[in-house]
Motif scaffolding. Sequence first.
Motif, PDB file in Angstrom:
ATOM      1  N   VAL A   1      17.869   5.159 -20.190  1.00 11.76           N
ATOM      2  CA  VAL A   1      19.389   5.211 -20.612  1.00 11.76           C
ATOM      3  C   VAL A   1      19.878   5.745 -22.088  1.00 11.76           C
ATOM      4  N   ASN A   2      18.936   5.285 -22.981  1.00  6.75           N
ATOM      5  CA  ASN A   2      19.086   5.425 -24.379  1.00  6.75           C
ATOM      6  C   ASN A   2      18.801   6.848 -24.589  1.00  6.75           C
ATOM      7  N   ALA A   3      17.516   7.596 -23.952  1.00  5.69           N
ATOM      8  CA  ALA A   3      17.100   8.596 -24.020  1.00  5.69           C
ATOM      9  C   ALA A   3      18.202   9.681 -23.521  1.00  5.69           C
ATOM     10  N   ALA A   4      18.812   9.505 -22.278  1.00  4.19           N
ATOM     11  CA  ALA A   4      19.929  10.223 -21.765  1.00  4.19           C
ATOM     12  C   ALA A   4      20.879  10.414 -22.728  1.00  4.19           C
ATOM     13  N   ALA A   5      21.335   9.284 -23.270  1.00 10.77           N
ATOM     14  CA  ALA A   5      22.538   9.268 -24.142  1.00 10.77           C
ATOM     15  C   ALA A   5      22.338  10.157 -25.494  1.00 10.77           C
ATOM     16  N   ALA A   6      21.006  10.194 -25.907  1.00 11.32           N
ATOM     17  CA  ALA A   6      20.781  11.265 -27.173  1.00 11.32           C
ATOM     18  C   ALA A   6      20.962  12.396 -26.850  1.00 11.32           C
ATOM     19  N   ILE A   7      20.831  12.862 -25.596  1.00 13.38           N
ATOM     20  CA  ILE A   7      20.753  14.216 -25.386  1.00 13.38           C
ATOM     21  C   ILE A   7      22.238  14.283 -24.380  1.00 13.38           C
ATOM     22  N   ARG A   8      22.894  13.535 -24.324  1.00 15.54           N
ATOM     23  CA  ARG A   8      24.152  13.787 -23.706  1.00 15.54           C
ATOM     24  C   ARG A   8      24.175  14.006 -22.185  1.00 15.54           C
ATOM     25  N   ARG A   9      23.114  13.605 -21.594  1.00 15.71           N
ATOM     26  CA  ARG A   9      22.885  13.857 -20.132  1.00 15.71           C
ATOM     27  C   ARG A   9      23.289  12.471 -19.378  1.00 15.71           C
ATOM     28  N   PRO A  10      24.409  12.089 -19.343  1.00 16.22           N
ATOM     29  CA  PRO A  10      24.745  10.764 -18.557  1.00 16.22           C
ATOM     30  C   PRO A  10      24.221  10.690 -16.946  1.00 16.22           C
ATOM     31  N   GLU A  11      23.855  11.813 -16.601  1.00 18.67           N
ATOM     32  CA  GLU A  11      23.646  11.850 -15.055  1.00 18.67           C
ATOM     33  C   GLU A  11      22.140  11.285 -14.990  1.00 18.67           C
ATOM     34  N   LEU A  12      21.296  11.680 -16.092  1.00 17.28           N
ATOM     35  CA  LEU A  12      19.897  11.003 -15.955  1.00 17.28           C
ATOM     36  C   LEU A  12      19.856   9.558 -16.629  1.00 17.28           C
ATOM     37  N   GLY A  13      18.735   8.951 -16.459  1.00 15.70           N
ATOM     38  CA  GLY A  13      18.313   7.715 -17.071  1.00 15.70           C
ATOM     39  C   GLY A  13      18.783   6.406 -16.414  1.00 15.70           C
ATOM     40  N   THR A  14      19.295   6.821 -15.257  1.00 15.19           N
ATOM     41  CA  THR A  14      20.159   5.515 -14.116  1.00 15.19           C
ATOM     42  C   THR A  14      19.723   5.870 -12.799  1.00 15.19           C
ATOM     43  N   LEU A  15      19.772   4.844 -11.979  1.00 12.10           N
ATOM     44  CA  LEU A  15      19.786   4.693 -10.599  1.00 12.10           C
ATOM     45  C   LEU A  15      21.173   4.527  -9.781  1.00 12.10           C
ATOM     46  N   ARG A  16      22.201   4.816 -10.566  1.00 17.51           N
ATOM     47  CA  ARG A  16      23.428   4.768 -10.046  1.00 17.51           C
ATOM     48  C   ARG A  16      23.688   5.795  -9.016  1.00 17.51           C
ATOM     49  N   PRO A  17      24.300   5.268  -7.917  1.00 17.61           N
ATOM     50  CA  PRO A  17      24.398   6.400  -6.813  1.00 17.61           C
ATOM     51  C   PRO A  17      25.322   7.474  -7.575  1.00 17.61           C
ATOM     52  N   GLY A  18      24.742   8.692  -6.998  1.00 15.76           N
ATOM     53  CA  GLY A  18      25.562   9.815  -7.665  1.00 15.76           C
ATOM     54  C   GLY A  18      24.552  10.455  -8.850  1.00 15.76           C
ATOM     55  N   SER A  19      23.722   9.823  -9.316  1.00 15.61           N
ATOM     56  CA  SER A  19      22.897  10.419 -10.511  1.00 15.61           C
ATOM     57  C   SER A  19      21.908  11.317 -10.042  1.00 15.61           C
ATOM     58  N   ALA A  20      21.221  11.843 -10.869  1.00 15.67           N
ATOM     59  CA  ALA A  20      20.179  12.573 -10.519  1.00 15.67           C
ATOM     60  C   ALA A  20      19.167  11.893  -9.664  1.00 15.67           C
ATOM     61  N   GLY A  21      18.493  12.662  -8.847  1.00 14.42           N
ATOM     62  CA  GLY A  21      17.666  11.678  -8.005  1.00 14.42           C
ATOM     63  C   GLY A  21      16.027  11.660  -8.437  1.00 14.42           C
ATOM     64  N   ASP A  22      16.079  11.185  -9.659  1.00 16.53           N
ATOM     65  CA  ASP A  22      14.709  10.862 -10.267  1.00 16.53           C
ATOM     66  C   ASP A  22      14.050   9.313 -10.287  1.00 16.53           C
ATOM     67  N   ALA A  23      13.103   9.164 -10.012  1.00 11.31           N
ATOM     68  CA  ALA A  23      12.595   7.622 -10.336  1.00 11.31           C
ATOM     69  C   ALA A  23      11.097   7.689 -10.495  1.00 11.31           C
ATOM     70  N   THR A  24      10.906   6.729 -11.419  1.00 13.91           N
ATOM     71  CA  THR A  24       9.354   6.385 -11.869  1.00 13.91           C
ATOM     72  C   THR A  24       9.085   5.066 -11.259  1.00 13.91           C
TER      73      THR A  24
END
Length: 379
Positions: free
Chosen positions: A316-339
């Motif tokens: 979430v912090n890295a997503a905020a730094a690049i202003r991409r709130p759809e990244l860095g979270t598993l909240r429904p509707g966010s980008a479908g990426d997971a580690t």
Amino acid sequence: MAYDLVLKGGHVLDPAQNLDAPADVAFAGGRVAAIGPDIKPDDGTEIRDVSGKIVAPGFIDLHTHVYWGGTSLGVDAGDLARRSGVTTMVDAGSAGPGNFRGFLKHVIEPSAPRILAYLHVSFAGIFAFSKRIMVGESSDLRLMSPADTVAVANAHRDVVVGIKVRVGRNASGSSGAVPLDIGLQAAEELGLPLMCHIDEPPPSYEDVLDRLRPGDVLTHCFRPFPNSPVTGQGAIKSAVVAARRRGILFDVGHGMGSFSFKVARAMLAAGFMPDTISSDIHDLNLEGPVFDQATTLSKFLSLGTPLTDVIRTTTVNAAAAIRRPELGTLRPGSAGDATIFSVSEGSFPFVDSTGEQMIGSKKIEIAGVVLKGGWWHPA
């Protein structure tokens, strides 16, 4: 809703949602579709049993060099993603406006892992960085090209997340902080953040911080003396504390010579956690001391940082730094990426950029990657 993929039986760790609990994660249409206990799959749903593993938002590495084949320091993004669990790599200025189109066509567009970029204000980016040839691109002011930088960034705002500049005795030589001033002009014109590399003085750590704006990123923030954020007695410099209050972001950017265990211990002991942890992975540190993002994160675990705080810096912090709130979270509707990973306990040797060795007790082990809602790793 029909799900494409469901991760079953894992422990979800998503600092963006303050979520740290057992849960399933479902993906559909390339995005996170649902998260919760015992999600029921459909007949055609791919099911992956991740029992005993931790499921986190896709890791973001804020400082990488992945212009493979186009610059001497570039590494292969696909190979790196598999070994490090990184789903979004932010290239930190490998390309400038003069060669960005090649980076876009030959590396960014064909890549399975997402690649975003800080565009270098130097026309050719970091063009001479190898074991035998080392030319600080910012040392020649003739290469500073703010007008071209603005034009290229405006044409590719879907990929360009900010402006990059490198200053210091090695990177800018007698040009000092002038390239930073030029980079800031370009960033201001674009309304984008700037990431600034710092190495040995001049300019000083304090001089660089004084110029940065809220939302700008200082990378190599835990670098050793000279240009360290702490005094010889281990106290945080007042300029560092003041810069954080102003909203300057501090990024680790481990790299070949920019991360010190000694400095990290002093900063963490004083309660100063970096905003983001990144690897600064490139061809000269791929086989050590960096290796990958998972190893870099593991160093902070072994320095005593709680796992949730470590994962926050690469999600979430890295997503905020690049202003991409759809990244860095598993909240429904966010980008479908997971580690998907585990934390092994044992005795693990780590080394910093100064050569100091530390035996750590914890290590992040990557078990799988979901990209755009589909299981991708192992390939």
